[in-house]
Design a protein around this motif. Sequence first.
Motif, short mmCIF file in Angstrom:
data_model
loop_
_atom_site.label_atom_id
_atom_site.label_comp_id
_atom_site.label_asym_id
_atom_site.label_seq_id
_atom_site.Cartn_x
_atom_site.Cartn_y
_atom_site.Cartn_z
N TYR A 13 0.86 -1.18 0.00
CA TYR A 13 0.00 0.00 0.00
C TYR A 13 0.89 1.23 0.00
O TYR A 13 1.59 1.50 0.98
CB TYR A 13 -0.91 0.01 1.23
CG TYR A 13 -2.02 1.02 1.16
CD1 TYR A 13 -3.28 0.67 0.70
CD2 TYR A 13 -1.80 2.34 1.52
CE1 TYR A 13 -4.30 1.59 0.63
CE2 TYR A 13 -2.80 3.28 1.44
CZ TYR A 13 -4.06 2.91 0.99
OH TYR A 13 -5.06 3.84 0.91
N TYR A 77 0.58 2.77 -7.60
CA TYR A 77 -0.74 2.56 -7.04
C TYR A 77 -1.22 1.13 -7.31
O TYR A 77 -1.30 0.70 -8.45
CB TYR A 77 -1.76 3.54 -7.63
CG TYR A 77 -1.53 4.99 -7.23
CD1 TYR A 77 -0.66 5.33 -6.21
CD2 TYR A 77 -2.21 6.01 -7.88
CE1 TYR A 77 -0.45 6.64 -5.83
CE2 TYR A 77 -2.03 7.33 -7.51
CZ TYR A 77 -1.14 7.64 -6.49
OH TYR A 77 -0.95 8.96 -6.13
N ARG A 80 -5.37 -1.92 -4.07
CA ARG A 80 -5.84 -1.42 -2.78
C ARG A 80 -5.94 0.10 -2.78
O ARG A 80 -6.83 0.68 -2.17
CB ARG A 80 -4.91 -1.92 -1.67
CG ARG A 80 -5.10 -3.40 -1.34
CD ARG A 80 -4.11 -3.88 -0.32
NE ARG A 80 -2.76 -3.97 -0.88
CZ ARG A 80 -1.70 -4.39 -0.19
NH1 ARG A 80 -1.83 -4.73 1.10
NH2 ARG A 80 -0.51 -4.48 -0.76
N ILE A 81 -5.00 0.75 -3.46
CA ILE A 81 -5.09 2.21 -3.61
C ILE A 81 -6.31 2.59 -4.43
O ILE A 81 -7.03 3.55 -4.12
CB ILE A 81 -3.81 2.76 -4.27
CG1 ILE A 81 -2.59 2.56 -3.37
CG2 ILE A 81 -3.97 4.23 -4.63
CD1 ILE A 81 -2.59 3.43 -2.14
N SER A 84 -9.26 2.51 -2.28
CA SER A 84 -9.27 3.68 -1.39
C SER A 84 -9.78 4.92 -2.11
O SER A 84 -10.56 5.70 -1.56
CB SER A 84 -7.86 3.93 -0.84
OG SER A 84 -7.45 2.90 0.02
N TRP A 87 -13.61 4.67 -2.49
CA TRP A 87 -14.29 5.01 -1.25
C TRP A 87 -14.21 6.51 -0.97
O TRP A 87 -15.19 7.14 -0.55
CB TRP A 87 -13.69 4.23 -0.09
CG TRP A 87 -14.30 2.88 0.09
CD1 TRP A 87 -13.76 1.66 -0.25
CD2 TRP A 87 -15.58 2.59 0.66
NE1 TRP A 87 -14.61 0.64 0.07
CE2 TRP A 87 -15.75 1.18 0.64
CE3 TRP A 87 -16.60 3.37 1.20
CZ2 TRP A 87 -16.89 0.55 1.12
CZ3 TRP A 87 -17.74 2.75 1.68
CH2 TRP A 87 -17.88 1.35 1.64
N SER A 88 -13.03 7.09 -1.21
CA SER A 88 -12.85 8.52 -0.95
C SER A 88 -13.77 9.36 -1.82
O SER A 88 -14.41 10.30 -1.34
CB SER A 88 -11.39 8.91 -1.18
OG SER A 88 -10.53 8.21 -0.31
#
Length: 294
Positions: A13, A77, A80-81, A84, A87-88
């Motif tokens: 990550y 990246y 998993r990035i 993220s 979601w962000s």
Amino acid sequence: MSAATTPGKTPYYFVPAPSWFPVGAAIGLFFVILGAGQWINGHGWGMYSLIGGLLFWAFVLQQWFREAIHESETGLYSDRIDISFRWSMGWFIFSEVMFFAAFFGALFWARVYSVPELGNLENSILWPDFKAIWPSTAAGYTAAPGGTVEPFSTIGPWPLPTVNTALLLTSGVTLTIAHHALIAGNRAKTIGFMWITVALGLIFLFVQGFEYAHAYQDLNLKLNSGVFGSTFFMLTGFHGFHVFVGMLMLLFITIRLHKGHFTADRHFGFEGAAWYWHFVDVVWLGLYVVVYWM
């Protein structure tokens, strides 16, 4: 290319190094807010603070985004990035939903509760000239809790708001076509429809600017035209700002497409901008019905 540098396959990550960008952006916004507040209150230097803060803030964002794009394109990246980021962006759009919900709530409260309450028998003793109607266009009435509102006319749904509705709905279609073209690997088609989408967003802003000029000059509808004027410009103005931001996002995504960025299976930068643009479309449909028709 090894697994450590292949986009989507990086086995860790990625955490960026300490950066001055968040502090720099905060400093720029500080001078923007300071300048706007002082300028509105008659201090001439506030204009320079506002402009300087905006320029510095834009410079910080340009450097920040440039570094983030470099990190993405060099394979730092992982999946998993990517999760993220999704979601962000989802939570960011949720916060925007709450932002506009507050303004729609203010409009609802003013129409259904505040204006009728101010016109009841009890309040008529304090403000006998107040007319409890919506929109409050009565000539020369005294607005509670004080001050005279000049007579004004409202803006109906035709023609400009309807034209803008058609522009935004069409831009949503062209953006979707561009997205499907990108998934299919047709970069030329993607770029072409992205430029059309950007142009439609820009035309929307010009039409809204013309509508505002017409409201101020011909209808005497201004920000201080009672609660109707304040809610009208608050809702449509903030939405116009969001269209401007979304148009810039789409413009930069289009420039990145010209540079060869994004692939058919990895293009969240494109998707995030598309999510935002479709959100702007939906908000406008609510505005079109509630502000111009009801």
